[in-house]
Design a protein around this motif. Structure first.
Motif, PDB file in Angstrom:
ATOM      1  N   LEU A 252      91.829 129.444  76.987  1.00 21.17           N
ATOM      2  CA  LEU A 252      90.425 129.105  77.256  1.00 21.17           C
ATOM      3  C   LEU A 252      89.724 130.171  78.080  1.00 21.17           C
ATOM      4  CD1 LEU A 252      90.351 125.248  77.867  1.00 21.17           C
ATOM      5  CD2 LEU A 252      89.937 126.537  75.786  1.00 21.17           C
ATOM      6  N   ASP A 253      90.484 130.917  78.880  1.00 19.81           N
ATOM      7  CA  ASP A 253      89.913 132.006  79.667  1.00 19.81           C
ATOM      8  C   ASP A 253      90.344 133.367  79.147  1.00 19.81           C
ATOM      9  OD1 ASP A 253      88.638 130.249  81.499  1.00 19.81           O
ATOM     10  OD2 ASP A 253      90.555 129.957  82.516  1.00 19.81           O
ATOM     11  N   GLY A 254      90.727 133.446  77.890  1.00 20.12           N
ATOM     12  CA  GLY A 254      91.213 134.687  77.317  1.00 20.12           C
ATOM     13  C   GLY A 254      90.097 135.575  76.801  1.00 20.12           C
ATOM     14  N   GLU A 255      90.488 136.615  76.070  1.00 15.54           N
ATOM     15  CA  GLU A 255      89.532 137.577  75.549  1.00 15.54           C
ATOM     16  C   GLU A 255      88.934 137.154  74.216  1.00 15.54           C
ATOM     17  OE1 GLU A 255      91.417 141.394  75.487  1.00 15.54           O
ATOM     18  OE2 GLU A 255      91.909 141.330  77.637  1.00 15.54           O
ATOM     19  N   GLY A 257      86.984 134.643  72.189  1.00 18.67           N
ATOM     20  CA  GLY A 257      86.096 133.503  72.400  1.00 18.67           C
ATOM     21  C   GLY A 257      86.291 132.428  71.348  1.00 18.67           C
ATOM     22  N   ARG A 258      85.856 131.215  71.669  1.00 17.42           N
ATOM     23  CA  ARG A 258      86.046 130.092  70.751  1.00 17.42           C
ATOM     24  C   ARG A 258      85.302 130.303  69.429  1.00 17.42           C
ATOM     25  NH1 ARG A 258      84.869 125.787  73.848  1.00 17.42           N
ATOM     26  NH2 ARG A 258      87.024 125.073  74.111  1.00 17.42           N
ATOM     27  N   ALA A 259      84.064 130.801  69.492  1.00 15.11           N
ATOM     28  CA  ALA A 259      83.286 130.981  68.266  1.00 15.11           C
ATOM     29  C   ALA A 259      83.959 131.988  67.334  1.00 15.11           C
ATOM     30  CB  ALA A 259      81.862 131.422  68.602  1.00 15.11           C
ATOM     31  N   GLU A 260      84.424 133.104  67.893  1.00 14.39           N
ATOM     32  CA  GLU A 260      85.095 134.103  67.053  1.00 14.39           C
ATOM     33  C   GLU A 260      86.416 133.573  66.520  1.00 14.39           C
ATOM     34  OE1 GLU A 260      86.622 138.757  67.066  1.00 14.39           O
ATOM     35  OE2 GLU A 260      85.394 138.008  68.714  1.00 14.39           O
ATOM     36  N   ALA A 261      87.160 132.867  67.354  1.00 10.80           N
ATOM     37  CA  ALA A 261      88.430 132.302  66.891  1.00 10.80           C
ATOM     38  C   ALA A 261      88.212 131.339  65.734  1.00 10.80           C
ATOM     39  CB  ALA A 261      89.129 131.591  68.047  1.00 10.80           C
ATOM     40  N   GLN A 262      87.196 130.496  65.832  1.00  7.84           N
ATOM     41  CA  GLN A 262      86.941 129.534  64.772  1.00  7.84           C
ATOM     42  C   GLN A 262      86.429 130.214  63.504  1.00  7.84           C
ATOM     43  OE1 GLN A 262      84.454 126.646  66.788  1.00  7.84           O
ATOM     44  NE2 GLN A 262      86.237 125.538  67.576  1.00  7.84           N
ATOM     45  N   GLU A 263      85.720 131.331  63.667  1.00 10.67           N
ATOM     46  CA  GLU A 263      85.305 132.097  62.493  1.00 10.67           C
ATOM     47  C   GLU A 263      86.512 132.763  61.841  1.00 10.67           C
ATOM     48  OE1 GLU A 263      82.769 133.810  59.594  1.00 10.67           O
ATOM     49  OE2 GLU A 263      82.682 132.036  60.886  1.00 10.67           O
ATOM     50  N   MET A 264      87.463 133.217  62.631  1.00 13.88           N
ATOM     51  CA  MET A 264      88.702 133.759  62.070  1.00 13.88           C
ATOM     52  C   MET A 264      89.427 132.703  61.249  1.00 13.88           C
ATOM     53  SD  MET A 264      89.944 135.987  65.418  1.00 13.88           S
ATOM     54  CE  MET A 264      91.575 136.413  64.777  1.00 13.88           C
ATOM     55  N   VAL A 265      89.488 131.485  61.778  1.00 15.76           N
ATOM     56  CA  VAL A 265      90.128 130.388  61.044  1.00 15.76           C
ATOM     57  C   VAL A 265      89.390 130.118  59.741  1.00 15.76           C
ATOM     58  CG1 VAL A 265      90.644 127.919  61.112  1.00 15.76           C
ATOM     59  CG2 VAL A 265      91.088 129.340  63.120  1.00 15.76           C
ATOM     60  N   ARG A 266      88.068 130.220  59.784  1.00 19.53           N
ATOM     61  CA  ARG A 266      87.267 129.937  58.585  1.00 19.53           C
ATOM     62  C   ARG A 266      87.528 130.940  57.470  1.00 19.53           C
ATOM     63  NH1 ARG A 266      82.984 131.183  55.748  1.00 19.53           N
ATOM     64  NH2 ARG A 266      82.531 133.040  57.001  1.00 19.53           N
ATOM     65  N   ALA A 277      94.794 125.313  77.504  1.00 16.93           N
ATOM     66  CA  ALA A 277      94.010 125.199  78.735  1.00 16.93           C
ATOM     67  C   ALA A 277      94.675 125.980  79.871  1.00 16.93           C
ATOM     68  CB  ALA A 277      93.872 123.729  79.119  1.00 16.93           C
ATOM     69  N   ASP A 278      93.843 126.408  80.815  1.00 12.88           N
ATOM     70  CA  ASP A 278      94.331 127.104  82.022  1.00 12.88           C
ATOM     71  C   ASP A 278      95.110 128.371  81.695  1.00 12.88           C
ATOM     72  OD1 ASP A 278      93.267 125.074  83.716  1.00 12.88           O
ATOM     73  OD2 ASP A 278      95.026 123.843  83.284  1.00 12.88           O
ATOM     74  N   ALA A 279      94.782 129.002  80.567  1.00 11.91           N
ATOM     75  CA  ALA A 279      95.443 130.240  80.173  1.00 11.91           C
ATOM     76  C   ALA A 279      94.402 131.320  79.957  1.00 11.91           C
ATOM     77  CB  ALA A 279      96.256 130.037  78.897  1.00 11.91           C
ATOM     78  N   HIS A 284     101.014 133.055  76.451  1.00  8.39           N
ATOM     79  CA  HIS A 284     102.414 132.637  76.465  1.00  8.39           C
ATOM     80  C   HIS A 284     103.066 132.883  77.815  1.00  8.39           C
ATOM     81  CE1 HIS A 284     102.217 136.854  75.481  1.00  8.39           C
ATOM     82  NE2 HIS A 284     103.508 137.015  75.639  1.00  8.39           N
ATOM     83  N   TYR A 285     102.478 133.748  78.615  1.00  9.76           N
ATOM     84  CA  TYR A 285     103.001 134.070  79.938  1.00  9.76           C
ATOM     85  C   TYR A 285     102.359 133.193  81.007  1.00  9.76           C
ATOM     86  CZ  TYR A 285     105.878 137.666  82.256  1.00  9.76           C
ATOM     87  OH  TYR A 285     106.881 138.339  82.899  1.00  9.76           O
ATOM     88  N   ASP A 286     101.072 132.892  80.842  1.00 10.52           N
ATOM     89  CA  ASP A 286     100.353 132.051  81.805  1.00 10.52           C
ATOM     90  C   ASP A 286     100.819 130.601  81.767  1.00 10.52           C
ATOM     91  OD1 ASP A 286      98.757 134.112  82.720  1.00 10.52           O
ATOM     92  OD2 ASP A 286      97.062 133.619  81.439  1.00 10.52           O
ATOM     93  N   GLN A 287     100.920 130.065  80.533  1.00  2.70           N
ATOM     94  CA  GLN A 287     101.206 128.640  80.350  1.00  2.70           C
ATOM     95  C   GLN A 287     102.273 128.457  79.277  1.00  2.70           C
ATOM     96  OE1 GLN A 287     100.057 126.205  82.169  1.00  2.70           O
ATOM     97  NE2 GLN A 287      98.606 127.426  83.366  1.00  2.70           N
ATOM     98  N   PRO A 288     103.541 128.758  79.570  1.00  2.00           N
ATOM     99  CA  PRO A 288     104.571 128.692  78.534  1.00  2.00           C
ATOM    100  C   PRO A 288     104.734 127.315  77.911  1.00  2.00           C
ATOM    101  CG  PRO A 288     105.538 129.029  80.729  1.00  2.00           C
ATOM    102  CD  PRO A 288     104.067 129.243  80.860  1.00  2.00           C
TER     103      PRO A 288
END
Length: 306
Positions: A252-255, A257-266, A277-279, A284-288
């Motif tokens: 959620l705090d990564g590089e 963004g949600r809009a781009e990620a969802q467009e990639m899925v599309r 959350a909280d990553a 994978h290192y922040d929230q294993p």
């Protein structure tokens, strides 16, 4: 346990792959070449020949050991291998080697074939995710599914590359101690918005002791060369060519963004989406545990499909 397997990438660059699982029962050498039956290794020496293969790819400046916690739970049911990509970890870093997108993709292609892992699930973080989906587009026969962890498909541009060059120059190397490494990358680095202990640990893992202190195991110039081969271009078209199941994961705090990620899925023919959350970028290192919760159902579905 992680057992090293040496493979040969494009241009003859030697790469270190690390297979995670139980120690060998026969006292075999923990460092072995991938060269059985025409350059391939079936995994029979490890008792894993019938397990589905998973290959883990770190991001820029990362190393295979960053996947240790993921690989350990994967190895309970799968043949889990993490690759030190060229210029990283224990793999070769020859000054004259190519650090192009093509070289990274061809290395992955060679590693899958020599390790006998294909068709494998590719799990990639950042640059490793880009390499994974580029190979999936090029060689669908080698790839069963892809997990993309916090990697953008959009072009990042020349300003981004200049920022990275300036950032490398700001590192106070050599660091006197690993504690200083953890503190600088976790707290003092101008790129850190708030204290992040896992970021400090991440960078401590890519340092090695030298006569004058602690320095990175990679050459920053090679990292910049690697990065400049993707930052100026967008990679949407290659995503459309990935026909296997693909999971896009973001912190959620990564590089990414949600809009781009969802467009990639599309645009992905068989894309799915998950977030942790909280990553931040180092999901994978922040929230294993959150990372495992996000990707394990996808893997279960992939491996249960006929």
């Amino acid at each position: 346990m992680a057992r090293r397997i040496d493979v040969t990438g494009t241009g003859g660059v030697r790469l270190a792959a690390w297979e995670f699982g139980d120690p060998p029962k026969d006292g075999a050498d923990p460092v072995i070449p991938a060269q059985s039956s025409g350059g391939r290794t079936s995994g029979a020496a490890h008792g894993t020949e019938n397990r589905p293969g998973v290959l883990l790819l770190h991001g820029l400046m990362g190393r295979a050991s960053h996947w240790a916690s993921t690989a350990r739970w994967l190895s309970e049911r799968h043949r889990a291998v993490a690759l030190d990509q060229r210029g990283h970890g224990r793999s070769e870093k020859p000054p004259e080697a190519a650090f192009t997108r093509e070289a990274y993709v061809e290395d992955l292609e060679a590693a899958l074939e020599q390790l006998g892992l294909a068709p494998a699930v590719l799990i990639g973080h950042a640059m490793g995710a880009l390499t994974a989906w580029q190979l999936a587009a090029k060689r669908p026969d080698l790839v069963r599914a892809v997990v993309i962890c916090d990697m953008r498909a959009s072009a990042l541009g020349s300003a981004s590359q200049r920022e990275w060059a300036d950032w490398f120059k700001s590192w106070p190397v050599p660091f006197a101690t690993l504690a200083e490494v953890r503190k600088w990358f976790g707290e003092d680095d101008p790129w850190v918005e708030r204290p992040n202990a896992s970021r400090g640990e991440f960078y401590a893992e890519v340092m090695q002791e030298s006569p004058d202190g602690w320095r990175p195991v990679f050459e920053p110039e090679q990292m910049l060369k690697s990065r400049e081969t993707w930052v100026y271009d967008a990679h949407w078209e290659e995503l459309t060519q990935v026909r296997c199941p693909t999971l896009v994961v973001r912190g959620l705090d990564g590089e990414l963004g949600r809009a781009e990620a969802q467009e990639m899925v599309r645009v992905l023919p068989r894309g799915e989406y998950a977030e942790v959350a909280d990553a931040g970028h180092l999901v994978h290192y922040d929230q294993p545990e959150g990372w495992r919760t996000a990707i394990e159902p996808f893997l279960d579905t992939v491996f249960s499909a006929p």
